[in-house]
Design a protein around this motif. Sequence first.
Motif, PDB file in Angstrom:
ATOM      1  N   ALA A  53       0.765  -1.256   0.044  1.00  0.00           N
ATOM      2  CA  ALA A  53      -0.190   0.035   0.043  1.00  0.00           C
ATOM      3  C   ALA A  53       0.854   1.263   0.038  1.00  0.00           C
ATOM      4  O   ALA A  53       0.513   2.258  -0.869  1.00  0.00           O
ATOM      5  N   GLU A  54       1.871   1.215   0.740  1.00  0.00           N
ATOM      6  CA  GLU A  54       2.905   2.431   0.717  1.00  0.00           C
ATOM      7  C   GLU A  54       3.628   2.543  -0.317  1.00  0.00           C
ATOM      8  O   GLU A  54       3.827   3.699  -0.982  1.00  0.00           O
ATOM      9  N   ARG A  56       2.338   1.554  -3.498  1.00  0.00           N
ATOM     10  CA  ARG A  56       1.199   2.135  -4.344  1.00  0.00           C
ATOM     11  C   ARG A  56       1.122   3.507  -4.164  1.00  0.00           C
ATOM     12  O   ARG A  56       0.810   4.188  -5.057  1.00  0.00           O
TER      13      ARG A  56
END
Length: 279
Positions: A53-54, A56
């Motif tokens: 997520a980071e 992305r």
Amino acid sequence: MEKYSLLPQQLLYEGTVSEENFFVPEMLDKQWILNTHEESYFLKLKNQNLSKAEIRATGFPLSPQLVEREIQIAGGSVQAALFALEFGIGMNIAGGTHHAFTDRGEGFCLLNDLAITANYLLDNQLAKRILIVDLDVHQGNGTAEIFGGKPEVFTFSMHGEKNYPHRKEKSDLDIGLPDGIQDHQYLDILTRNLDRILNDFEPDFILYQSGVDVLETDKLGRLGLSHAGVHQRDKVVLSSAKSIQVPVMCCMGGGYSVKIKDIIDAHAQVFRLAQDLFF
């Protein structure tokens, strides 16, 4: 991006600069990065331990080379600021990574070179009151977060109101612009507000994020500025710094026009202005 290799070639070709005007950025010492970014975040970058997520959120595939590049860009902005203290102006042909927060990266930015440079100048007692003028089409949200509540740094962001990031941070002065704004209105807003800030805040150093994604030809910008408007925008900032004898460091920021020529021409003219006004 292609522009980072083409821009120096264009400046050399047209004679705006010579080879001796260029410097190769040094790798910035970790202590100056940790004056701005949390150590836990920096270690995750260095050790390639960001979550999916980071990663992305940054928009980049994470790699050791990318992290080294960001450290070098920050080093380039610090060096350009030191040149500005000596010559009145210094230029980083990259930089402007204003979406990086203390503890995370966003929007193609991992480390915030503007904030790192400001803190370097303050911590080394090279400046006491720093104005960050961010005229990229996107709000300098990371810079705003980093300097929230720090009176030594005034953050001024003039950006597309409906553009990225959709959740804005609070700068010392935010001006959200409507889609399609034209040269005259834009320049009027900029001139009035910049004059007021310079009179009230009285900076002794200016950091200028001169993104060219405000052009009407930009794929992402949604504003309506012409090349002449961008030229006048940069002239307002640089001539203001020159008139009050405050050093200014310029970094390039974004630019995403369909034709690479539009991007290079728009970026190149701030270097031409620097030569005309300061040398």
